[in-house]
Design a protein around this motif. Structure first.
Motif, mmCIF file in Angstrom:
data_model
loop_
_atom_site.group_PDB
_atom_site.id
_atom_site.type_symbol
_atom_site.label_atom_id
_atom_site.label_comp_id
_atom_site.label_asym_id
_atom_site.label_seq_id
_atom_site.Cartn_x
_atom_site.Cartn_y
_atom_site.Cartn_z
ATOM 1 N N LEU A 160 0.860 -0.995 0.014
ATOM 2 C CA LEU A 160 -0.056 0.185 0.211
ATOM 3 C C LEU A 160 0.956 1.148 -0.024
ATOM 4 O O LEU A 160 2.058 1.417 0.907
ATOM 5 C CB LEU A 160 -1.046 0.097 1.278
ATOM 6 C CG LEU A 160 -1.678 1.179 1.501
ATOM 7 C CD1 LEU A 160 -2.631 1.247 0.459
ATOM 8 C CD2 LEU A 160 -2.208 1.287 2.897
ATOM 9 N N THR A 161 0.418 2.178 -1.002
ATOM 10 C CA THR A 161 1.136 3.458 -0.805
ATOM 11 C C THR A 161 0.023 4.477 -0.479
ATOM 12 O O THR A 161 -0.860 4.687 -1.277
ATOM 13 C CB THR A 161 1.871 4.067 -1.832
ATOM 14 O OG1 THR A 161 2.835 2.903 -2.256
ATOM 15 C CG2 THR A 161 2.528 5.307 -1.925
ATOM 16 N N GLY A 162 -0.204 5.286 0.510
ATOM 17 C CA GLY A 162 -1.193 6.049 0.732
ATOM 18 C C GLY A 162 -1.947 5.541 1.882
ATOM 19 O O GLY A 162 -1.509 5.120 2.895
ATOM 20 N N GLU A 163 -3.471 5.780 1.617
ATOM 21 C CA GLU A 163 -4.208 5.479 2.515
ATOM 22 C C GLU A 163 -5.363 4.214 2.215
ATOM 23 O O GLU A 163 -6.045 4.378 1.081
ATOM 24 C CB GLU A 163 -5.074 6.513 3.325
ATOM 25 C CG GLU A 163 -6.144 6.373 4.338
ATOM 26 C CD GLU A 163 -6.799 7.473 4.804
ATOM 27 O OE1 GLU A 163 -7.826 7.509 5.670
ATOM 28 O OE2 GLU A 163 -6.383 8.612 4.386
ATOM 29 N N ALA A 164 -5.769 3.353 3.115
ATOM 30 C CA ALA A 164 -6.901 2.610 2.724
ATOM 31 C C ALA A 164 -7.755 1.900 3.843
ATOM 32 O O ALA A 164 -6.949 1.772 5.098
ATOM 33 C CB ALA A 164 -6.373 1.434 1.881
ATOM 34 N N HIS B 220 2.102 -4.330 3.641
ATOM 35 C CA HIS B 220 3.512 -3.870 3.542
ATOM 36 C C HIS B 220 3.359 -2.299 3.275
ATOM 37 O O HIS B 220 3.034 -1.857 1.868
ATOM 38 C CB HIS B 220 4.589 -4.530 2.489
ATOM 39 C CG HIS B 220 4.682 -5.760 2.723
ATOM 40 N ND1 HIS B 220 5.358 -6.431 3.828
ATOM 41 C CD2 HIS B 220 4.038 -6.834 2.020
ATOM 42 C CE1 HIS B 220 5.370 -7.795 3.691
ATOM 43 N NE2 HIS B 220 4.422 -8.021 2.526
ATOM 44 N N THR B 221 3.614 -1.609 4.069
ATOM 45 C CA THR B 221 3.592 -0.044 3.939
ATOM 46 C C THR B 221 5.033 0.453 4.421
ATOM 47 O O THR B 221 5.172 1.026 5.483
ATOM 48 C CB THR B 221 2.559 0.852 4.720
ATOM 49 O OG1 THR B 221 1.223 -0.234 4.775
ATOM 50 C CG2 THR B 221 2.036 2.042 4.404
ATOM 51 N N GLY B 222 5.712 0.837 3.384
ATOM 52 C CA GLY B 222 7.114 1.211 3.646
ATOM 53 C C GLY B 222 7.690 0.120 4.513
ATOM 54 O O GLY B 222 7.869 -1.159 4.083
ATOM 55 N N GLU B 223 8.378 0.376 5.616
ATOM 56 C CA GLU B 223 8.942 -0.472 6.425
ATOM 57 C C GLU B 223 8.134 -1.169 7.516
ATOM 58 O O GLU B 223 8.537 -2.075 8.322
ATOM 59 C CB GLU B 223 10.310 0.226 7.169
ATOM 60 C CG GLU B 223 11.381 0.823 6.317
ATOM 61 C CD GLU B 223 12.292 1.414 6.946
ATOM 62 O OE1 GLU B 223 11.909 1.876 8.317
ATOM 63 O OE2 GLU B 223 13.366 1.544 6.703
ATOM 64 N N THR C 98 -10.278 -9.286 9.822
ATOM 65 C CA THR C 98 -10.419 -8.033 10.608
ATOM 66 C C THR C 98 -10.752 -6.622 9.685
ATOM 67 O O THR C 98 -10.662 -6.842 8.530
ATOM 68 C CB THR C 98 -9.380 -7.789 11.671
ATOM 69 O OG1 THR C 98 -9.832 -6.838 12.573
ATOM 70 C CG2 THR C 98 -8.166 -7.375 10.998
ATOM 71 N N SER C 99 -11.021 -5.766 10.505
ATOM 72 C CA SER C 99 -11.292 -4.359 9.671
ATOM 73 C C SER C 99 -10.201 -3.679 10.355
ATOM 74 O O SER C 99 -10.389 -3.335 11.503
ATOM 75 C CB SER C 99 -12.680 -3.962 9.596
ATOM 76 O OG SER C 99 -13.191 -3.954 10.692
ATOM 77 N N PHE C 100 -9.559 -2.630 9.473
ATOM 78 C CA PHE C 100 -8.692 -1.800 9.956
ATOM 79 C C PHE C 100 -8.431 -0.729 8.943
ATOM 80 O O PHE C 100 -8.479 -1.028 7.595
ATOM 81 C CB PHE C 100 -7.381 -2.432 10.504
ATOM 82 C CG PHE C 100 -6.492 -3.302 9.378
ATOM 83 C CD1 PHE C 100 -5.482 -2.691 8.868
ATOM 84 C CD2 PHE C 100 -7.034 -4.463 8.964
ATOM 85 C CE1 PHE C 100 -5.013 -3.446 7.721
ATOM 86 C CE2 PHE C 100 -6.421 -5.205 8.116
ATOM 87 C CZ PHE C 100 -5.192 -4.488 7.331
ATOM 88 N N ARG C 101 -7.806 0.546 9.305
ATOM 89 C CA ARG C 101 -7.265 1.406 8.294
ATOM 90 C C ARG C 101 -5.837 1.523 8.418
ATOM 91 O O ARG C 101 -5.357 1.590 9.533
ATOM 92 C CB ARG C 101 -8.013 2.794 8.659
ATOM 93 C CG ARG C 101 -7.478 3.906 7.781
ATOM 94 C CD ARG C 101 -8.534 5.075 7.957
ATOM 95 N NE ARG C 101 -10.089 4.925 7.623
ATOM 96 C CZ ARG C 101 -10.277 4.863 6.486
ATOM 97 N NH1 ARG C 101 -9.617 5.308 5.464
ATOM 98 N NH2 ARG C 101 -11.704 4.629 6.096
ATOM 99 N N ILE C 102 -5.197 1.886 7.353
ATOM 100 C CA ILE C 102 -3.611 2.232 7.538
ATOM 101 C C ILE C 102 -3.546 3.870 6.746
ATOM 102 O O ILE C 102 -4.255 3.968 5.724
ATOM 103 C CB ILE C 102 -2.777 1.241 6.548
ATOM 104 C CG1 ILE C 102 -2.965 0.142 7.317
ATOM 105 C CG2 ILE C 102 -1.507 1.958 6.635
ATOM 106 C CD1 ILE C 102 -2.151 -1.266 6.523
ATOM 107 N N GLN C 103 -2.873 4.767 7.161
ATOM 108 C CA GLN C 103 -2.693 6.083 6.674
ATOM 109 C C GLN C 103 -1.391 6.178 6.705
ATOM 110 O O GLN C 103 -0.626 6.366 7.797
ATOM 111 C CB GLN C 103 -3.604 7.069 7.764
ATOM 112 C CG GLN C 103 -5.025 6.862 7.461
ATOM 113 C CD GLN C 103 -5.598 7.742 8.627
ATOM 114 O OE1 GLN C 103 -5.537 7.642 9.946
ATOM 115 N NE2 GLN C 103 -5.942 8.971 8.069
ATOM 116 N N GLN C 104 -0.661 6.473 5.656
ATOM 117 C CA GLN C 104 0.682 6.792 5.438
ATOM 118 C C GLN C 104 0.852 8.261 5.154
ATOM 119 O O GLN C 104 0.097 8.891 4.225
ATOM 120 C CB GLN C 104 1.180 5.993 4.246
ATOM 121 C CG GLN C 104 2.808 5.937 3.883
ATOM 122 C CD GLN C 104 3.327 5.177 2.743
ATOM 123 O OE1 GLN C 104 2.659 5.237 1.674
ATOM 124 N NE2 GLN C 104 4.232 4.516 2.940
#
Length: 333
Positions: A154-158, A173-176, A184-190
């Motif tokens: 992922l690059t960005g947010e989802a 994988h988001t960067g390092e 499950t359900s979750f959010r990643i913000q880069q």
């Protein structure tokens, strides 16, 4: 182009110094039949090189148009060059770099989805997982996704709603930073500006950890649960756990939602109801505050507003310490 010229051009590519025309030249050179050699690789070797391929692809992708694109052929050529480059620089001497190209590119052609819309875009993955991809964000996964493992870049947010599969953990994988779950359900913000990545959990549990060299049996990471978050700082390589800005109710639908209307209820009981509703732990520092009486209607309020009201009613304060909220106050007698 000779092998030496190719190696020099590839080295410049890996350093990010090539033009788009030179990128294409690398792909075309690989496509020449004379440059394709077969070699059998172990699963361990394939897995190691594959991770390097997709980490490189994620950081080197250039958008091809203003619309969402799914580009398999271009990524295949790029992956070929990356495999050759990594093999040339890092692989054992008995492995022929050109053979790595021939074997791995055919197996690991990639798919990229990039959202250039003004709203979130839903992406359905082959395993049944759904991803809400934010604007200007991209998701990359291999064509072998869900065969042996489930990995995306992922690059960005989802926001991810992962289909549960106990035999195949889902890894983002988001960067390092790696985020690993079963379902499950979750959010990643880069955030590229301050070099941070935030993972927040809606349901289930998530393992968040940073990748590092020579970390075989010890990793920097945390387990986070609903309404908790972890923020990774790439500059310091530290992960800080905490509570999300706006906790939401996580009570299973089979359980009745508490009314949150209290009449002369003990402070301890009110906090117990908030824990049941939000899954957040509250700790009362002074035991004498536990029996203070609360009369309040907390419905239709955010969690921290609810907490502010009940604390003020007994002359107490609260503070967030990581994933736990501490209540400080004197006796209300």
């Amino acid at each position: 182009m000779t092998q030496q010229e190719f190696n020099q051009l590839l080295k410049r590519y890996l350093e990010g110094q090539t033009t788009e025309q030179e990128d294409q030249l690398l792909a075309e050179w690989y496509a020449t039949p004379a440059n394709q050699v077969e070699l059998s690789l172990s699963d361990t070797q394939k897995g190691s090189i594959e991770k390097r391929i997709w980490q490189g692809i994620k950081t080197r992708i250039r958008p091809a148009s203003s619309r969402r694109t799914i580009r398999m052929a271009w990524l295949s050529g790029l992956a070929a060059c990356l495999v050759l480059g990594f093999a040339w620089l890092y692989s054992p001497s008995e492995i022929d770099p050109e053979s790595l190209v021939a074997t791995l590119v055919r197996e690991h052609a990639g798919i990229e989805v990039k959202n250039t819309n003004a709203t979130e875009q839903e992406v359905a993955l082959p395993d049944g997982t759904t991803v809400l991809l934010a604007q200007n964000s991209s998701l990359v996964y291999g064509k072998t996704f869900n065969q042996a493992r489930r990995e995306v870049y992922l690059t960005g947010e989802a926001f991810f709603n992962v289909k549960r599969n106990v035999t195949k953990p889902f890894v983002v994988h988001t960067g390092e930073l790696d985020t690993e779950v079963l379902g499950t359900s979750f959010r990643i913000q880069q955030n590229e500006k301050d070099k941070t990545t935030e993972v927040s959990v809606r349901t289930g549990k998530v393992s968040v950890y940073a990748r590092g060299k020579n970390q075989q049996r010890e990793r920097n990471g945390f387990i986070i649960t609903p309404n908790q978050r972890a923020v990774y700082d790439a500059s310091t390589r530290n992960i800080t756990p905490g509570i999300v800005e706006e906790p939401v109710a996580v009570l299973p639908s089979k359980n009745a939602t508490p009314a949150l209307v209290f009449r002369e209820a003990s402070f301890e009981k009110v906090l117990a109801e908030l824990t049941r509703l939000y899954g957040i732990e509250f700790v009362i520092s002074n035991p004498m505050v536990k029996d203070c009486r609360i009369t309040a209607d907390l419905n239709a309020l955010s969690m921290f507003t609810q907490l502010e009201l009940i604390c003020k009613s007994v002359d107490a304060t609260y503070e967030k310490r990581g994933t736990v909220v501490f209540i400080n106050g004197d006796s209300c007698q």
